[in-house]
Design a protein around this motif. Structure first.
Motif, short mmCIF file in Angstrom:
data_model
loop_
_atom_site.label_atom_id
_atom_site.label_comp_id
_atom_site.label_asym_id
_atom_site.label_seq_id
_atom_site.Cartn_x
_atom_site.Cartn_y
_atom_site.Cartn_z
N ALA A 143 -7.33 131.72 -45.63
CA ALA A 143 -6.59 130.94 -46.53
C ALA A 143 -6.40 129.77 -45.07
CB ALA A 143 -5.30 130.97 -47.08
N ALA A 144 -7.34 129.75 -44.51
CA ALA A 144 -7.03 128.88 -43.22
C ALA A 144 -7.32 127.13 -43.60
CB ALA A 144 -8.10 128.97 -41.80
N THR A 145 -6.48 126.33 -42.96
CA THR A 145 -6.79 124.80 -43.36
C THR A 145 -7.77 124.39 -42.36
OG1 THR A 145 -4.98 124.15 -41.70
CG2 THR A 145 -4.28 124.81 -43.80
N GLN A 146 -8.35 123.12 -42.82
CA GLN A 146 -9.34 122.47 -41.87
C GLN A 146 -8.98 122.40 -40.50
OE1 GLN A 146 -12.58 121.99 -42.83
NE2 GLN A 146 -12.72 121.37 -40.73
N GLN A 147 -7.68 121.90 -40.45
CA GLN A 147 -7.04 121.64 -39.01
C GLN A 147 -7.19 122.89 -38.19
OE1 GLN A 147 -2.99 120.63 -39.12
NE2 GLN A 147 -2.93 119.50 -37.02
N GLU A 148 -6.68 124.11 -39.11
CA GLU A 148 -6.84 125.41 -38.17
C GLU A 148 -8.06 125.74 -37.89
OE1 GLU A 148 -2.90 127.65 -40.13
OE2 GLU A 148 -4.57 127.66 -41.29
N LEU A 149 -9.14 125.44 -38.67
CA LEU A 149 -10.47 125.74 -38.42
C LEU A 149 -10.86 125.08 -37.02
CD1 LEU A 149 -12.07 126.02 -41.67
CD2 LEU A 149 -11.77 127.87 -40.19
N GLU A 150 -10.52 123.75 -37.17
CA GLU A 150 -11.01 122.93 -35.96
C GLU A 150 -10.05 123.43 -34.40
OE1 GLU A 150 -9.81 118.99 -37.24
OE2 GLU A 150 -11.12 119.01 -38.71
N MET A 151 -8.86 123.84 -34.94
CA MET A 151 -8.22 124.49 -33.56
C MET A 151 -9.08 125.67 -33.23
SD MET A 151 -4.32 125.56 -33.53
CE MET A 151 -4.65 127.02 -34.50
N TYR A 152 -9.42 126.33 -33.91
CA TYR A 152 -10.04 127.66 -33.37
C TYR A 152 -11.35 127.21 -32.86
CZ TYR A 152 -7.47 130.21 -37.05
OH TYR A 152 -6.39 130.42 -37.71
N ALA A 153 -12.23 126.17 -33.04
CA ALA A 153 -13.30 125.86 -32.46
C ALA A 153 -12.88 125.35 -30.82
CB ALA A 153 -13.82 124.96 -33.30
N ALA A 154 -11.69 124.59 -30.91
CA ALA A 154 -11.34 123.88 -29.78
C ALA A 154 -11.00 125.15 -28.72
CB ALA A 154 -10.39 123.07 -29.89
N GLU A 156 -12.09 128.10 -28.41
CA GLU A 156 -13.11 128.74 -27.75
C GLU A 156 -13.93 127.79 -26.73
OE1 GLU A 156 -17.94 129.96 -28.69
OE2 GLU A 156 -16.37 130.22 -30.58
N ALA A 157 -13.72 126.59 -26.69
CA ALA A 157 -14.24 125.42 -25.61
C ALA A 157 -13.36 126.00 -24.49
CB ALA A 157 -14.36 124.26 -26.29
N LEU A 158 -12.01 125.78 -24.77
CA LEU A 158 -11.18 126.05 -23.74
C LEU A 158 -11.18 127.30 -23.02
CD1 LEU A 158 -7.88 124.68 -25.61
CD2 LEU A 158 -8.86 123.62 -23.62
N ILE A 159 -11.42 128.31 -23.66
CA ILE A 159 -11.85 129.69 -22.85
C ILE A 159 -12.97 129.45 -22.11
CG2 ILE A 159 -12.37 131.95 -23.37
CD1 ILE A 159 -10.77 131.94 -25.90
N ARG A 160 -13.87 129.07 -22.45
CA ARG A 160 -15.23 128.70 -21.68
C ARG A 160 -15.14 128.05 -20.58
NH1 ARG A 160 -19.83 130.87 -23.97
NH2 ARG A 160 -19.89 131.35 -26.21
N VAL A 161 -14.28 126.88 -20.68
CA VAL A 161 -14.19 126.14 -19.48
C VAL A 161 -13.13 126.44 -18.37
CG1 VAL A 161 -13.39 123.69 -18.93
CG2 VAL A 161 -15.08 124.00 -20.98
#
Length: 363
Positions: A143-154, A156-161
């Motif tokens: 039941a994740a919102t589009q905003q939450e899905l975008e946050m999850y992707a962000a 991952e990028a933060l972790i890598r960097v």
């Protein structure tokens, strides 16, 4: 044995999971056993010095014998692990539960530990006295919102960097979401814990594999007393996850904690509420019920799900038919029946007939 600055003594042990990975776990406190399903930001030693976690560990240890473990690839458990899938993590929980030696125990799922605890509860209902969820979910994307899905992707990028950088500015994003009302000292501890808990590669891989796990379909199969605790303003795992858990687990009770923190802190009003709810919930585990006798009321001995299954058995349904009617797996039906037989003191090939006779004699 290891003694920490808080003068609390914990016994650190190691269990071997099904694939050979060593899982570090610790035991402290006194009272009925409470196994805490792993939280990804954990370190069995470092947590005791933390102004974020210390009060939780001490509070739980005052009311229960606490068994907690570092997730595979994290803390004191074996590092350099690439398999963080559901089956591997359930096997880790099974290994810790078996190695700790408690026949039955309460289980608390924290954060991403929800799907693992759900699967364990369905597979091993006879081992659990009760089940708790704290800031958790059935599936990260349920039941994740589009905003939450975008946050999850962000994320991952933060972790890598930024995970391995000496400065904490990237890791601070996670800390400020977990404890937005925390002090600077508490934020710094969470910043440091992220690096101490695991390396960058493990953080990325484990998080990616956790994101695709969803145990929502298993929720109706859970048949143990269940308590759902969740901060109303949780920014890491939204409160909608708590409603989803409570509404799909039969008889579950939801307690909304008046907090914005994913980890409820010691100085906020929600902390004594959380501790009281856990204390009251596991109180029944302090009393060992006497063995059932022939004259006992079967409806007070068996759980609602066990009674449902036994009633269908009394109507002549076989296990496959019972599974179809109740939307359960045949394996789950068999486990519930075995649990019922054990409670009634029955065994052998006549156990089913004797259990049905007990049920019908009450009609």
């Amino acid at each position: 044995m290891a003694t920490f600055e808080t003068d609390v003594v914990q016994d650190i042990r190691f269990a071997r999971s099904a694939d050979g990975v060593g899982i570090a776990y610790a035991v402290h406190g006194a009272g009925p056993p409470l196994l805490i399903d792993a939280c990804w930001l954990s370190h069995l030693q470092f947590d005791w010095q933390s102004p974020v976690w210390r009060h939780f560990l001490e509070g739980m240890g005052r009311v229960a014998t606490v068994i907690r473990y570092d997730e595979r690839g994290h803390g004191l458990s074996d590092r350099n692990v690439t398999d963080h899938g559901l089956e591997a993590r359930v096997a880790d929980l099974e290994a810790v539960a078996d190695d700790a030696g408690f026949e039955r125990f309460a289980l608390m799922a924290m954060a991403q530990g929800g799907p693992v605890a759900i699967e364990y509860a369905v597979r091993h209902p006879e081992r659990l006295t009760r089940l708790m969820f704290y800031g958790s979910y059935a599936g990260a994307h349920a039941a994740a919102t589009q905003q939450e899905l975008e946050m999850y992707a962000a994320f991952e990028a933060l972790i890598r960097v930024g995970w391995a950088r000496p400065g904490s500015e990237f890791r601070r994003v996670f800390s400020s979401m977990m404890i937005p009302d925390g002090t600077e000292e508490q934020m710094r501890w969470l910043d440091d814990l992220q690096q101490m808990a695991c390396d960058t590669e493990t953080a990325v891989i484990s998080r990616a594999q956790r994101q695709i796990i969803d145990a929502s379909a298993r929720l109706p199969e859970i048949d143990v007393p269940t308590l759902v605790l969740h901060s109303r303003g949780d920014r890491m795992n939204g409160f909608s996850h708590a409603r989803d858990l409570a509404s799909h687990i039969r008889g579950a009770r939801l307690v909304a904690l008046e907090s914005s923190n994913h980890i409820v802190l010691e100085d906020e009003p929600a902390w004594p509420v959380l501790l009281r709810e856990v204390t009251d919930f596991i109180e029944a585990d302090r009393v060992v019920p006497p063995p059932a006798t022939v004259g006992d009321d079967i409806t007070t001995i068996l759980s609602p799900r066990e009674l449902d299954i036994l009633r269908l058995a009394a109507e002549g349904y076989d296990n496959e038919a019972i599974a179809a009617v109740l939307v359960l797996s045949i394996r789950t039906v068999e486990r519930h029946l075995q649990n019922a037989y054990a409670k009634l003191g029955l065994q052998g090939r006549t156990a089913r007939t004797a259990a049905v006779a007990r049920l019908l004699s009450r009609a």
